[in-house]
Design a protein around this motif. Structure first.
Motif: not given
Length: 161
Positions: A149-161
Motif C-alpha cells: 500500500i502506497f500513498q503517492v504524491q506526484l510533485l513534478q514530471v521532468h520529461g524523458a530520461l
C-alpha cells in the motif's frame, strides 16, 4: 500533508497506524476525482478503481486541471509512504523529508502503471498486489509475495530520461 483527508481515505488497516486521526469530509476536487473512472477501470464501493492488471487506486487529491501525466520514459519527483497490509511502514520520503526522483520505468510495475495515470499535484492511494510489486522476491523489510500500500504524491514530471 492534509492528515484528516488522508485518514478519511485510507483503509481500516492503515487507520490503525495513525492514532488521533478523525474523519473529515473530502474536498470537492477529491470527491469529483474519485468519482471519475478511467477507461478499462472499475469503481468499487469503497471508491477504489481497479485496473485490468489488478492495480487498485483511489484519488485522494486531484492536481490542477490540465496537468500532463508522465510517459513511460519520463522521470518524476514524488513524495510517498509505503506500508505492508499489516500497517508496517517500510519506506517513506515524507519521513526522510526529501522527495524522490526516478524514472517511471525504473520502479515496480504497479508504480509504473499508477504514475502514468497521475498528473502533478495528484495524491493517490495505491493497493499493489504482489504480482505488480516484488512478487516472490523479498526486498529488505518487504517479505516475498507481499501486497503493498502506497500513498503517492506526484510533485513534478521532468520529461524523458
Amino acid at each position: 500533508m492534509n492528515r484528516p483527508l488522508i485518514c478519511s481515505s485510507l483503509s481500516a488497516a492503515l487507520l490503525l497506524l495513525m492514532p488521533g486521526c478523525e474523519s473529515s469530509k473530502k474536498s470537492e476536487p477529491a470527491q469529483k476525482a474519485a468519482a471519475t473512472v478511467p477507461a478499462g477501470g472499475a469503481l468499487s464501493a469503497d471508491g477504489m478503481v481497479t485496473t485490468a492488471s489488478g492495480l487498485r487506486y483511489k484519488v485522494l487529491t486531484a492536481g490542477p486541471a490540465g496537468g500532463k501525466s508522465p510517459a513511460l520514459n519520463d522521470s518524476v519527483t514524488v513524495h510517498y509512504r509505503g506500508t505492508l497490509t499489516n500497517g508496517t511502514v517500510f519506506d517513506s520520503s515524507y519521513d526522510r523529508g526529501q522527495p524522490a526522483t526516478f524514472g517511471v520505468n525504473q520502479v515496480i510495475p504497479g508504480w509504473t502503471e499508477a504514475l502514468q495515470l497521475m498528473k502533478p499535484g495528484d495524491v493517490f492511494l495505491l493497493y499493489i498486489p504482489s504480482n505488480l510489486g516484488y512478487g516472490p522476491q523479498s526486498m529488505g523489510a518487504i517479505p516475498a509475495n507481499s501486497d503493498l500500500i502506497f500513498q503517492v504524491q506526484l510533485l513534478q514530471v521532468h520529461g524523458a530520461l
